[in-house]
Design an enzyme around this catalytic site. Structure first.
Site, PDB file in Angstrom:
ATOM      1  N   SER A   5      21.172 -12.899 112.401  1.00 23.13           N
ATOM      2  CA  SER A   5      21.252 -12.249 113.709  1.00 23.13           C
ATOM      3  C   SER A   5      20.256 -11.107 113.785  1.00 23.13           C
ATOM      4  O   SER A   5      20.331 -10.147 113.014  1.00 23.13           O
ATOM      5  CB  SER A   5      22.666 -11.708 113.943  1.00 23.13           C
ATOM      6  N   HIS A  28      19.720 -16.187 115.384  1.00 21.51           N
ATOM      7  CA  HIS A  28      20.771 -15.867 116.347  1.00 21.51           C
ATOM      8  C   HIS A  28      20.353 -14.640 117.153  1.00 21.51           C
ATOM      9  O   HIS A  28      20.025 -13.588 116.583  1.00 21.51           O
ATOM     10  CB  HIS A  28      22.072 -15.581 115.588  1.00 21.51           C
ATOM     11  N   ASP A  30      21.590 -12.109 120.113  1.00 22.27           N
ATOM     12  CA  ASP A  30      22.723 -11.606 120.899  1.00 22.27           C
ATOM     13  C   ASP A  30      22.225 -10.956 122.173  1.00 22.27           C
ATOM     14  O   ASP A  30      21.525  -9.941 122.135  1.00 22.27           O
ATOM     15  CB  ASP A  30      23.528 -10.594 120.082  1.00 22.27           C
ATOM     16  N   MET A  32      23.396  -9.020 125.403  1.00 23.73           N
ATOM     17  CA  MET A  32      24.537  -8.253 125.918  1.00 23.73           C
ATOM     18  C   MET A  32      24.115  -7.488 127.163  1.00 23.73           C
ATOM     19  O   MET A  32      23.003  -6.970 127.225  1.00 23.73           O
ATOM     20  CB  MET A  32      25.049  -7.271 124.861  1.00 23.73           C
ATOM     21  N   HIS A  61      23.207 -16.250 122.083  1.00 24.19           N
ATOM     22  CA  HIS A  61      24.619 -15.983 122.324  1.00 24.19           C
ATOM     23  C   HIS A  61      24.720 -15.003 123.489  1.00 24.19           C
ATOM     24  O   HIS A  61      24.390 -13.817 123.348  1.00 24.19           O
ATOM     25  CB  HIS A  61      25.242 -15.405 121.054  1.00 24.19           C
ATOM     26  N   MET A  63      26.558 -12.755 125.726  1.00 24.43           N
ATOM     27  CA  MET A  63      27.758 -11.940 125.956  1.00 24.43           C
ATOM     28  C   MET A  63      27.551 -11.206 127.277  1.00 24.43           C
ATOM     29  O   MET A  63      27.317  -9.995 127.317  1.00 24.43           O
ATOM     30  CB  MET A  63      27.975 -10.988 124.784  1.00 24.43           C
ATOM     31  N   MET A 132      34.302 -16.238 117.258  1.00 19.05           N
ATOM     32  CA  MET A 132      34.014 -14.826 116.974  1.00 19.05           C
ATOM     33  C   MET A 132      35.014 -14.295 115.955  1.00 19.05           C
ATOM     34  O   MET A 132      36.226 -14.345 116.182  1.00 19.05           O
ATOM     35  CB  MET A 132      34.073 -13.999 118.257  1.00 19.05           C
ATOM     36  N   ASP A 170      30.707 -16.068 113.798  1.00 21.69           N
ATOM     37  CA  ASP A 170      29.873 -14.883 113.995  1.00 21.69           C
ATOM     38  C   ASP A 170      30.733 -13.632 113.837  1.00 21.69           C
ATOM     39  O   ASP A 170      31.694 -13.437 114.585  1.00 21.69           O
ATOM     40  CB  ASP A 170      29.251 -14.925 115.395  1.00 21.69           C
TER      41      ASP A 170
END
Length: 221
Positions: A5, A28, A30, A32, A61, A63, A132, A170
């Site tokens: 990540s 990965h 993230d 957000m 991913h 979010m 998660m 994750d």
């Protein structure tokens, strides 16, 4: 599979961070938005730049609120796997189909406190389930072992032919927890500080992969 990540990497040196994990299966990312989770990271323009800097398949991913509106853009940009949260998607079946039509694998993520059972049928539309094992929003949190029951449930359904997807996890994955996750039937392990906090990220990836493979052999024996 090991998916480092970049949330744990130096954001000022992301191209170098990608070079450091060339042995990874996925990278990965993230995303957000400071609404669905209380943190703000990066978005589609940065992902588009990252895609030009590496040939490692990108695992995005999201979010974010309203993934039905924004997720397909990541697929169109070239992300290999685009994961949305079941808690945020308004029409997860249509969204999965739209992601696939745009050329990506469709992933569904579930928070630690969200039960898996109501969504088993929905998983037939998806290629990846991201369990998660920390509350989404920040890196460096402690592993929540109770979520492994979800992985076991889905692994049983995959092994019996009822589902066909990758089980991903994750949060808090490191040398102390990767074997627990592998024994629960996880296929893909997102690791942040365990990789980027190591002196040699590539060696850390190989170490995690070897631990997971050994645990998986015990699980399937």
């Amino acid at each position: 599979m090991i998916a480092p990540s970049i949330l744990s990497a130096d954001f000022a040196r992301l191209a170098e961070a990608l070079d450091a994990i060339r042995g990874a299966d996925w990278v990965h990312v993230d995303v957000m938005d400071a609404h669905f989770v209380p943190n703000l990271t990066l978005g589609l323009p940065v992902v588009e730049s990252l895609l030009k800097a590496t040939d490692i398949p990108m695992d995005c991913h999201l979010m974010i609120e309203d993934p039905d509106r924004w997720a397909v853009g990541y697929a169109e940009a070239g992300a290999h796997n685009v994961t949305v949260h079941v808690e945020a998607a308004k029409d997860p079946v249509r969204l999965a189909r739209d992601l696939r039509a745009a050329g990506a694998k469709a992933g569904l993520s579930i928070k630690p406190g969200t039960p898996i059972e109501p969504y088993i049928e929905l998983l037939e539309e998806y290629d990846t389930l991201l369990v998660m094992s920390v509350e989404p929003g920040f890196g460096g949190q402690s592993f929540i072992a109770d979520v492994l029951d979800k992985a076991r449930t889905v692994r049983d359904l995959v092994d019996t032919g009822h589902l066909n997807l990758v089980v991903e996890i994750d949060g808090g994955i490191n040398a102390d927890t990767v074997e627990q996750a592998a024994e629960a039937g996880v296929d893909c392990f997102v690791a942040g500080s365990a990789v980027y906090g190591a002196d040699d990220p590539a060696r850390a990836i190989e170490g995690l992969r070897a631990q997971a493979a050994s645990a998986h052999e015990r699980f399937t024996a």
